[in-house]
Design a protein around this motif. Structure first.
Motif, PDB file in Angstrom:
ATOM      1  N   TYR A  29      43.382 -14.766  -3.994  1.00 16.31           N
ATOM      2  CA  TYR A  29      43.893 -13.394  -4.047  1.00 16.31           C
ATOM      3  C   TYR A  29      42.961 -12.492  -3.253  1.00 16.31           C
ATOM      4  O   TYR A  29      42.051 -11.883  -3.777  1.00 16.31           O
ATOM      5  CB  TYR A  29      44.003 -12.938  -5.503  1.00 16.31           C
ATOM      6  N   SER A 117      45.892  -6.258 -15.227  1.00 20.63           N
ATOM      7  CA  SER A 117      44.958  -5.991 -14.122  1.00 20.63           C
ATOM      8  C   SER A 117      43.925  -4.970 -14.567  1.00 20.63           C
ATOM      9  O   SER A 117      44.239  -3.966 -15.177  1.00 20.63           O
ATOM     10  CB  SER A 117      45.710  -5.492 -12.891  1.00 20.63           C
ATOM     11  N   THR A 155      44.552 -14.488 -12.828  1.00 17.74           N
ATOM     12  CA  THR A 155      43.172 -13.993 -12.793  1.00 17.74           C
ATOM     13  C   THR A 155      42.361 -14.809 -13.794  1.00 17.74           C
ATOM     14  O   THR A 155      41.657 -15.724 -13.422  1.00 17.74           O
ATOM     15  CB  THR A 155      43.117 -12.488 -13.109  1.00 17.74           C
ATOM     16  N   THR A 156      42.491 -14.520 -15.058  1.00 14.17           N
ATOM     17  CA  THR A 156      41.755 -15.273 -16.074  1.00 14.17           C
ATOM     18  C   THR A 156      42.570 -16.431 -16.631  1.00 14.17           C
ATOM     19  O   THR A 156      42.028 -17.305 -17.293  1.00 14.17           O
ATOM     20  CB  THR A 156      41.373 -14.365 -17.263  1.00 14.17           C
ATOM     21  N   THR A 183      42.672 -15.491  -8.455  1.00 13.44           N
ATOM     22  CA  THR A 183      41.442 -14.722  -8.217  1.00 13.44           C
ATOM     23  C   THR A 183      40.245 -15.512  -8.700  1.00 13.44           C
ATOM     24  O   THR A 183      40.367 -16.451  -9.483  1.00 13.44           O
ATOM     25  CB  THR A 183      41.463 -13.371  -8.956  1.00 13.44           C
ATOM     26  N   ARG A 185      37.824 -13.794 -10.242  1.00 16.01           N
ATOM     27  CA  ARG A 185      37.324 -12.989 -11.352  1.00 16.01           C
ATOM     28  C   ARG A 185      37.706 -13.614 -12.689  1.00 16.01           C
ATOM     29  O   ARG A 185      38.764 -14.199 -12.820  1.00 16.01           O
ATOM     30  CB  ARG A 185      37.903 -11.569 -11.312  1.00 16.01           C
TER      31      ARG A 185
END
Length: 186
Positions: A29, A117, A155-156, A183, A185
């Protein structure tokens, strides 16, 4: 981080295994994909669905996962988010990836949640508690099935994990998650 056949397993996943068996992502991303996905998702441009689906389909192991799946399930949006966007980006991707296997009625979004987000992992996990359910009349039909879950960004992994957990409780045998972008993160 242990590597299995080119896949990396992080320490968090080793301590707390996710409910998905595999997650395949087409791209990181970042530039230029973050902008394309934002245009698609937040600026109401569903025309990106075909391009992003083609990108995902060209990712190694995605085609076999789609072929092996008995059902392809997009992550559902809350009614509020659906009204805001006008379309479910995951459902459009799913339709372009596996039209005949997509089922929008199995996985339900029970409640609206704060946008994921910008939230830290711990808050994302709390945010998604009891957010998903399996349609009660359809639950028995999931026993022993191979499923593919579709979302645009991971993301997670909290969203995919929360959805996969209710599918596991219904008896799904194998769950592969497919996302356009992942991502770094957490």
């Amino acid at each position: 981080m242990p590597v299995h056949g080119g896949a990396v397993t992080c320490g968090t996943c080793l301590r707390e295994p996710p409910a998905v068996d595999t997650c395949l992502a087409a791209v990181d991303y970042g530039y230029p994909w973050a902008g394309a996905i934002a245009q698609y998702k937040f600026n109401g441009d569903p025309g990106w669905a075909a391009t992003l689906a083609m990108l995902l389909r060209s990712t190694p192991w995605v085609e076999p996962a789609l072929e092996a799946a008995q059902l392809v399930l997009p992550i559902p949006l809350s009614r509020q988010r659906m009204r805001e966007r006008g379309f479910n980006q995951a459902a459009l991707l799913a339709r372009h990836l596996a039209h005949g296997k997509v089922d929008n009625g199995v996985l339900l979004r029970l409640r609206a949640t704060e946008a994921q987000s910008g939230l830290p992992r711990s808050q994302r996990l709390r945010n998604l508690r009891v957010a998903f359910a399996v349609e009660p009349a359809r639950a028995a039909g999931l026993r022993g099935l191979r499923l593919v879950l579709i979302d645009d960004v991971m993301t997670t992994g909290a969203t995919l994990d929360a959805a996969a957990r209710v599918l596991r409780e219904a008896g799904a045998a194998h769950i592969t998650a497919l996302v356009v972008a992942r991502t770094d993160r957490t």
